[in-house]
Motif scaffolding. Structure first.
Motif, PDB file in Angstrom:
ATOM      1  N   PHE A  64       0.794  -1.223   0.000  1.00 64.34           N
ATOM      2  CA  PHE A  64       0.000   0.000   0.000  1.00 64.34           C
ATOM      3  C   PHE A  64       0.833   1.284   0.000  1.00 64.34           C
ATOM      4  O   PHE A  64       0.293   2.357  -0.165  1.00 64.34           O
ATOM      5  CB  PHE A  64      -1.003  -0.022   1.168  1.00 64.34           C
ATOM      6  CG  PHE A  64      -2.191  -0.888   0.874  1.00 64.34           C
ATOM      7  CD1 PHE A  64      -3.353  -0.343   0.345  1.00 64.34           C
ATOM      8  CD2 PHE A  64      -2.134  -2.260   1.077  1.00 64.34           C
ATOM      9  CE1 PHE A  64      -4.448  -1.141   0.040  1.00 64.34           C
ATOM     10  CE2 PHE A  64      -3.221  -3.076   0.769  1.00 64.34           C
ATOM     11  CZ  PHE A  64      -4.378  -2.508   0.251  1.00 64.34           C
ATOM     12  N   SER A  65       2.139   1.132   0.177  1.00 65.02           N
ATOM     13  CA  SER A  65       2.947   2.358   0.168  1.00 65.02           C
ATOM     14  C   SER A  65       3.893   2.426  -1.037  1.00 65.02           C
ATOM     15  O   SER A  65       4.496   3.457  -1.294  1.00 65.02           O
ATOM     16  CB  SER A  65       3.763   2.461   1.460  1.00 65.02           C
ATOM     17  OG  SER A  65       4.647   1.351   1.532  1.00 65.02           O
ATOM     18  N   SER A  66       3.978   1.334  -1.786  1.00 64.70           N
ATOM     19  CA  SER A  66       4.953   1.301  -2.881  1.00 64.70           C
ATOM     20  C   SER A  66       4.530   2.218  -4.026  1.00 64.70           C
ATOM     21  O   SER A  66       3.355   2.252  -4.419  1.00 64.70           O
ATOM     22  CB  SER A  66       5.078  -0.136  -3.402  1.00 64.70           C
ATOM     23  OG  SER A  66       5.797  -0.141  -4.602  1.00 64.70           O
ATOM     24  N   SER A  67       5.510   2.902  -4.583  1.00 64.00           N
ATOM     25  CA  SER A  67       5.206   3.770  -5.729  1.00 64.00           C
ATOM     26  C   SER A  67       4.945   2.934  -6.986  1.00 64.00           C
ATOM     27  O   SER A  67       4.428   3.422  -7.979  1.00 64.00           O
ATOM     28  CB  SER A  67       6.381   4.718  -5.992  1.00 64.00           C
ATOM     29  OG  SER A  67       7.545   3.936  -6.239  1.00 64.00           O
ATOM     30  N   LYS A  68       5.284   1.644  -6.910  1.00 68.40           N
ATOM     31  CA  LYS A  68       5.061   0.773  -8.076  1.00 68.40           C
ATOM     32  C   LYS A  68       3.625   0.267  -8.127  1.00 68.40           C
ATOM     33  O   LYS A  68       3.206  -0.334  -9.103  1.00 68.40           O
ATOM     34  CB  LYS A  68       5.983  -0.451  -8.006  1.00 68.40           C
ATOM     35  CG  LYS A  68       7.454  -0.129  -8.166  1.00 68.40           C
ATOM     36  CD  LYS A  68       8.291  -1.369  -7.871  1.00 68.40           C
ATOM     37  CE  LYS A  68       9.745  -0.971  -7.636  1.00 68.40           C
ATOM     38  NZ  LYS A  68      10.462  -1.967  -6.847  1.00 68.40           N
ATOM     39  N   VAL A  69       2.890   0.456  -7.013  1.00 65.00           N
ATOM     40  CA  VAL A  69       1.543  -0.129  -6.940  1.00 65.00           C
ATOM     41  C   VAL A  69       0.487   0.963  -6.887  1.00 65.00           C
ATOM     42  O   VAL A  69       0.536   1.864  -6.052  1.00 65.00           O
ATOM     43  CB  VAL A  69       1.397  -1.019  -5.673  1.00 65.00           C
ATOM     44  CG1 VAL A  69       0.014  -1.656  -5.622  1.00 65.00           C
ATOM     45  CG2 VAL A  69       2.474  -2.090  -5.650  1.00 65.00           C
ATOM     46  N   LYS A  70      -0.475   0.847  -7.805  1.00 62.80           N
ATOM     47  CA  LYS A  70      -1.614   1.766  -7.750  1.00 62.80           C
ATOM     48  C   LYS A  70      -2.813   0.954  -7.250  1.00 62.80           C
ATOM     49  O   LYS A  70      -3.107  -0.110  -7.794  1.00 62.80           O
ATOM     50  CB  LYS A  70      -1.877   2.310  -9.157  1.00 62.80           C
ATOM     51  CG  LYS A  70      -2.986   3.318  -9.193  1.00 62.80           C
ATOM     52  CD  LYS A  70      -3.217   3.838 -10.602  1.00 62.80           C
ATOM     53  CE  LYS A  70      -4.566   4.524 -10.646  1.00 62.80           C
ATOM     54  NZ  LYS A  70      -5.327   4.248 -11.844  1.00 62.80           N
ATOM     55  N   HIS A  71      -3.434   1.459  -6.204  1.00 65.34           N
ATOM     56  CA  HIS A  71      -4.576   0.727  -5.640  1.00 65.34           C
ATOM     57  C   HIS A  71      -5.833   1.571  -5.750  1.00 65.34           C
ATOM     58  O   HIS A  71      -5.810   2.760  -5.500  1.00 65.34           O
ATOM     59  CB  HIS A  71      -4.312   0.403  -4.163  1.00 65.34           C
ATOM     60  CG  HIS A  71      -5.539  -0.089  -3.452  1.00 65.34           C
ATOM     61  ND1 HIS A  71      -6.259   0.683  -2.555  1.00 65.34           N
ATOM     62  CD2 HIS A  71      -6.206  -1.262  -3.523  1.00 65.34           C
ATOM     63  CE1 HIS A  71      -7.296  -0.004  -2.101  1.00 65.34           C
ATOM     64  NE2 HIS A  71      -7.285  -1.187  -2.669  1.00 65.34           N
ATOM     65  N   GLU A  72      -6.935   0.952  -6.160  1.00 64.17           N
ATOM     66  CA  GLU A  72      -8.200   1.692  -6.136  1.00 64.17           C
ATOM     67  C   GLU A  72      -9.327   0.775  -5.682  1.00 64.17           C
ATOM     68  O   GLU A  72      -9.295  -0.446  -5.912  1.00 64.17           O
ATOM     69  CB  GLU A  72      -8.509   2.336  -7.495  1.00 64.17           C
ATOM     70  CG  GLU A  72      -8.573   1.399  -8.658  1.00 64.17           C
ATOM     71  CD  GLU A  72      -8.494   2.142  -9.994  1.00 64.17           C
ATOM     72  OE1 GLU A  72      -9.309   3.050 -10.222  1.00 64.17           O
ATOM     73  OE2 GLU A  72      -7.631   1.771 -10.814  1.00 64.17           O
ATOM     74  N   LEU A  73     -10.288   1.378  -5.020  1.00 67.00           N
ATOM     75  CA  LEU A  73     -11.471   0.630  -4.628  1.00 67.00           C
ATOM     76  C   LEU A  73     -12.475   0.721  -5.761  1.00 67.00           C
ATOM     77  O   LEU A  73     -12.652   1.780  -6.359  1.00 67.00           O
ATOM     78  CB  LEU A  73     -12.089   1.235  -3.368  1.00 67.00           C
ATOM     79  CG  LEU A  73     -11.434   0.884  -2.039  1.00 67.00           C
ATOM     80  CD1 LEU A  73     -12.101   1.641  -0.905  1.00 67.00           C
ATOM     81  CD2 LEU A  73     -11.500  -0.629  -1.782  1.00 67.00           C
ATOM     82  N   VAL A  74     -13.107  -0.390  -6.045  1.00 65.66           N
ATOM     83  CA  VAL A  74     -14.119  -0.414  -7.105  1.00 65.66           C
ATOM     84  C   VAL A  74     -15.442  -0.813  -6.460  1.00 65.66           C
ATOM     85  O   VAL A  74     -15.485  -1.782  -5.697  1.00 65.66           O
ATOM     86  CB  VAL A  74     -13.724  -1.431  -8.212  1.00 65.66           C
ATOM     87  CG1 VAL A  74     -14.791  -1.492  -9.302  1.00 65.66           C
ATOM     88  CG2 VAL A  74     -12.364  -1.073  -8.806  1.00 65.66           C
ATOM     89  N   ALA A  75     -16.486  -0.069  -6.783  1.00 70.61           N
ATOM     90  CA  ALA A  75     -17.809  -0.319  -6.196  1.00 70.61           C
ATOM     91  C   ALA A  75     -17.712  -0.430  -4.665  1.00 70.61           C
ATOM     92  O   ALA A  75     -18.312  -1.318  -4.065  1.00 70.61           O
ATOM     93  CB  ALA A  75     -18.436  -1.575  -6.798  1.00 70.61           C
ATOM     94  N   ASN A  76     -16.934   0.411  -4.086  1.00 74.29           N
ATOM     95  CA  ASN A  76     -16.747   0.542  -2.623  1.00 74.29           C
ATOM     96  C   ASN A  76     -15.963  -0.577  -1.951  1.00 74.29           C
ATOM     97  O   ASN A  76     -15.252  -0.353  -0.997  1.00 74.29           O
ATOM     98  CB  ASN A  76     -18.094   0.674  -1.880  1.00 74.29           C
ATOM     99  CG  ASN A  76     -18.781   1.964  -2.233  1.00 74.29           C
ATOM    100  OD1 ASN A  76     -18.105   2.979  -2.452  1.00 74.29           O
ATOM    101  ND2 ASN A  76     -20.099   1.921  -2.326  1.00 74.29           N
ATOM    102  N   TYR A  77     -16.122  -1.811  -2.400  1.00 75.66           N
ATOM    103  CA  TYR A  77     -15.545  -2.924  -1.634  1.00 75.66           C
ATOM    104  C   TYR A  77     -14.556  -3.792  -2.401  1.00 75.66           C
ATOM    105  O   TYR A  77     -13.845  -4.586  -1.794  1.00 75.66           O
ATOM    106  CB  TYR A  77     -16.671  -3.830  -1.102  1.00 75.66           C
ATOM    107  CG  TYR A  77     -17.634  -3.111  -0.201  1.00 75.66           C
ATOM    108  CD1 TYR A  77     -17.230  -2.668   1.056  1.00 75.66           C
ATOM    109  CD2 TYR A  77     -18.943  -2.871  -0.603  1.00 75.66           C
ATOM    110  CE1 TYR A  77     -18.108  -2.003   1.887  1.00 75.66           C
ATOM    111  CE2 TYR A  77     -19.821  -2.206   0.227  1.00 75.66           C
ATOM    112  CZ  TYR A  77     -19.403  -1.765   1.471  1.00 75.66           C
ATOM    113  OH  TYR A  77     -20.267  -1.114   2.297  1.00 75.66           O
ATOM    114  N   SER A  78     -14.579  -3.734  -3.731  1.00 80.39           N
ATOM    115  CA  SER A  78     -13.627  -4.551  -4.492  1.00 80.39           C
ATOM    116  C   SER A  78     -12.326  -3.784  -4.647  1.00 80.39           C
ATOM    117  O   SER A  78     -12.298  -2.551  -4.589  1.00 80.39           O
ATOM    118  CB  SER A  78     -14.196  -4.914  -5.870  1.00 80.39           C
ATOM    119  OG  SER A  78     -15.163  -5.920  -5.734  1.00 80.39           O
ATOM    120  N   HIS A  79     -11.251  -4.527  -4.846  1.00 84.51           N
ATOM    121  CA  HIS A  79      -9.927  -3.903  -4.953  1.00 84.51           C
ATOM    122  C   HIS A  79      -9.338  -4.153  -6.332  1.00 84.51           C
ATOM    123  O   HIS A  79      -9.395  -5.282  -6.833  1.00 84.51           O
ATOM    124  CB  HIS A  79      -8.962  -4.510  -3.926  1.00 84.51           C
ATOM    125  CG  HIS A  79      -9.400  -4.302  -2.515  1.00 84.51           C
ATOM    126  ND1 HIS A  79      -8.917  -3.284  -1.718  1.00 84.51           N
ATOM    127  CD2 HIS A  79     -10.285  -4.986  -1.747  1.00 84.51           C
ATOM    128  CE1 HIS A  79      -9.478  -3.351  -0.522  1.00 84.51           C
ATOM    129  NE2 HIS A  79     -10.316  -4.373  -0.521  1.00 84.51           N
TER     130      HIS A  79
END
Ligand SMILES: CCCCCCCC/C=C\CCCCCCCC(=O)N[C@@H](CCCCN)C(=O)O
Ligand SMILES: [Zn+2]
Ligand SMILES: [Zn+2]
Length: 478
Positions: A64-79
Motif C-alpha cells: 500500500f505504500s509502494s510507488s510501483k503499486v496503484k490501488h483503487e477501490l471499485v464499487a466501494n468494496y472490491s480492490h
C-alpha cells in the motif's frame, strides 16, 4: 513448534534461493507467519471488515505504500491493484480472487466455529479458507515480499479482488472489467480460482495432478412453479400443486442430462493424465474415442467426477403451502444446473421442458449462460505454460494437465479482455475436501497456504520473460 517451522527447511529455502539467502528467509518466514495469523483470525476476513481498505493496508504495508503499486477501490468494496512493470511494452496479465464468502452456520457440525479461524492438527479452519481467502492472502503476501525484496517486475500486472463473486460478481468483477475496458487494457492471461491439485480424488490415478482449468461450465437457475386455486384439505383434488411439482423435480432427478464425457475440455484432461493411470485405465484413458462411454459410467457413480460427465441438475429450493389444512395454491422449486462444455443453455432448456413434460409446470429462467470458451493450452500459450512452469518449480515431479472448472468464477466476466483465462490455485485437495467447499469444516492446511504464497511469488518472477522459449521442455528450465 512454530506455525511455519518448515520455513527453515527445503521448501522455503528454494524460493529464497533467488534472493539473499538467510536474510530473506527470515523476512519471508516472518511475513508468512503474519499472513497466516491474519488468515487464522478468520473473523477479520470473513466479515465486512475484510473490505475495509485500512485492514489490508495494515497487513500489507509495502503493497500500500509502494510507488510501483496503484490501488483503487471499485464499487466501494472490491480492490483493483496495478503493479507497474519496468518494461511497458510487455503485455500485462491479471490475477483474480474474491473476499466474499457463502454463509456458514454455527449450528452445523463444524469441528471448530466457522468464523473462529482456529487451527487444529495443522489446518486453519473457517469459512473462506479454501474459497477464496487463501488466494487473496497468498497473492497479497507474495506481492508484499517481492516488493520488500526490491524486485521490480518487468511485466506489469493487475490484481482484482472481488467482493461479490458468490452472487455473480455483478458489482465487483463486472465493474473492474468496465474500468479496464475504458482504459483500453487487453490482458495476456487471467488467473483465477476454480481448479487445484487433486490427490486421490480421481480414482486409479497414481499420485497428485495439477489441473489448470481452461474453461468453466455454463450455468442456469430455473424456477419451476405450479398454481391452482386453494381449497379445503378435507376435500383434496386428486393432485396438488405440491404433488405435481414434486413429481416434476423427481423426473428431473431420475433422468440426468445425457453423458457428454470426452466431448469437452475434460477429454484433453484425461488424455494428458492417461499415462499416470494404472493398467488397464491407462489404456482406456488413452483411447477415449472408444472408451469414453464406459469411463462416463464409472465416473458418474461419484458426485465429484459426475460433474465432469454431464450437465448437472440440483434441486436446491422448494417452497409451498401456508397452512397445514389448506391445499397450497402455489408451489415453486429452484433447479441449479451446471452446463457441460459440449452443451448450450438452449439445449438444456429444451431438455428440461421435455423431461418435465407437464404444461401445468411453469418453467422460468432466473439466469443462464453458456459454458465459457476453452483457453489455449498448447506449447505456445504463455499463460498456461507459465502457470505450469510455476507448478513444476514447486513440485518438480507433478503431472500438470489442462482441466475444467465445474463451478463458476469471476473470471467469466473477463472474456472480452483475454482469450487466455485459467482457473487454478496450487492447493492440494484430497478425498473429502471437495465437500468442504460451501460445506462444513472448510479448511486449509499450513502447507497449502504456504504453497499459495510461494506460487504467486514465483509466478511474478516467471512472468518476467518476454516470450516463451521455442520448446515447451525448456520453459521449465528457464
Ligand atoms: C464446487 C467445488 C467442487 C470441488 C471439486 C473438487 C475438485 C476441484 C478442486 C478445486 C477447485 C474448486 C474450486 C471451486 C470454486 C468455487 C467457486 C464458486 O463457488 N463459485 C460459485 C459462483 C456463484 C455465482 C452465483 N451463483 C458457484 O459456482 O456456485
Ligand atoms: Zn470462490
Ligand atoms: Zn464459492
Amino acid at each position: 513448534m512454530g506455525l511455519l517451522s518448515s520455513a527453515g527447511t527445503g521448501k522455503i529455502v528454494r524460493i529464497v534461493g533467488k534472493m539473499d539467502g538467510a536474510k530473506y528467509r527470515d523476512i519471508l518466514e516472518e511475513n508468512l507467519l503474519e499472513s497466516a495469523r491474519e488468515l487464522r483470525l478468520g473473523r477479520r476476513f470473513t466479515f465486512q471488515q475484510d473490505n475495509d481498505p485500512k485492514h489490508k493496508a495494515k497487513s500489507f504495508p509495502t503493497v500500500f505504500s509502494s510507488s510501483k503499486v496503484k490501488h483503487e477501490l471499485v464499487a466501494n468494496y472490491s480492490h483493483l491493484f496495478w503493479v507497474q512493470g519496468s518494461r511497458p511494452e510487455l503485455q500485462p496479465y491479471m490475477l483474480l480472487a474474491h473476499t466474499d464468502v457463502v454463509p456458514a452456520s454455527e449450528d452445523d457440525a463444524w469441528e471448530v466455529p466457522p468464523f473462529s479461524g482456529d487451527e487444529k492438527d495443522g489446518f486453519i479452519y473457517g469459512r473462506g479458507t479454501m474459497d477464496d481467502k487463501g488466494s487473496v492472502m497468498g497473492i497479497l503476501a507474495a506481492l508484499e515480499y517481492i516488493l520488500m525484496k526490491g524486485y521490480t517486475p518487468q511485466r506489469g500486472f493487475y490484481i482484482g479482488l472481488g467482493h461479490d463473486e458468490e452472487v455473480h460478481g455483478l458489482n465487483g468483477a463486472v465493474n473492474i472489467v468496465r474500468l479496464l475496458k475504458e482504459r483500453g487494457v487487453k490482458l495476456l492471461f487471467v488467473l483465477d480460482e476454480g481448479s487445484a491439485i487433486l490427490d486421490g480424488i480421481l480414482k486409479g490415478l497414481d499420485g497428485p495432478a495439477a489441473l489448470i482449468a481452461t474453461s468453466e461450465k455454463g450455468a442456469t437457475v430455473l424456477k419451476l412453479s405450479v398454481s391452482m386455486p386453494p381449497s379445503h384439505a378435507s376435500m383434496p383434488p386428486r393432485e396438488t400443486t405440491i404433488g405435481i411439482l414434486a413429481a416434476a423435480v423427481k423426473r428431473l432427478e431420475e433422468n440426468p442430462m445425457k453423458r457428454l464425457f470426452g466431448l469437452g475440455p475434460e477429454g484433453g484432461m484425461f488424455e494428458h493424465l492417461a499415462h499416470k493411470f494404472r493398467f488397464p485405465l491407462n489404456f482406456v484413458m488413452s483411447n477415449l474415442w472408444l472408451f469414453a462411454p464406459l469411463i462416463a459410467r464409472i465416473m458418474e457413480r461419484n458426485e465429484t467426477t459426475n460433474a465432469f460427465v454431464r450437465t448437472t441438475t440440483a434441486v436446491t429450493m422448494f417452497n409451498a403451502g401456508v397452512k397445514e389444512n389448506v391445499i397450497a395454491s402455489y408451489a415453486e422449486a429452484f433447479v441449479n444446473m451446471r452446463i457441460h462444455s459440449a452443451q448450450t443453455l438452449k439445449e438444456v432448456l429444451e431438455c428440461v421442458e421435455s423431461t418435465v413434460g407437464d404444461p401445468r409446470v411453469k418453467i422460468e429462467v432466473v439466469y443462464g449462460f453458456d459454458p465459457l470458451p476453452i483457453s489455449p493450452y498448447d506449447e505456445t500459450s504463455f499463460g498456461f505454460q507459465i502457470i505450469k512452469k510455476t507448478v513444476l518449480d514447486m513440485f518438480p515431479s507433478m503431472i500438470v494437465a489442462p482441466g475444467m472448472c465445474i463451478a463458476n468464477t469471476d473470471s467469466r466476466h473477463f472474456k472480452d479482455l483475454s482469450s487466455s483465462i485459467y482457473r487454478f490455485t496450487p492447493a492440494i485437495y484430497k478425498p473429502g475436501d471437495a465437500q468442504r467447499f460451501h460445506g462444513i469444516n472448510e479448511r486449509t492446511s499450513r502447507e497449502n497456504y504456504e504453497g499459495m504464497v510461494q506460487f504467486f511469488f514465483r509466478l511474478f518472477q516467471n512472468c518476467d520473460i518476454k516470450k516463451l522459449p521455442e520448446s515447451h521442455t525448456s520453459v521449465h528450465e528457464l
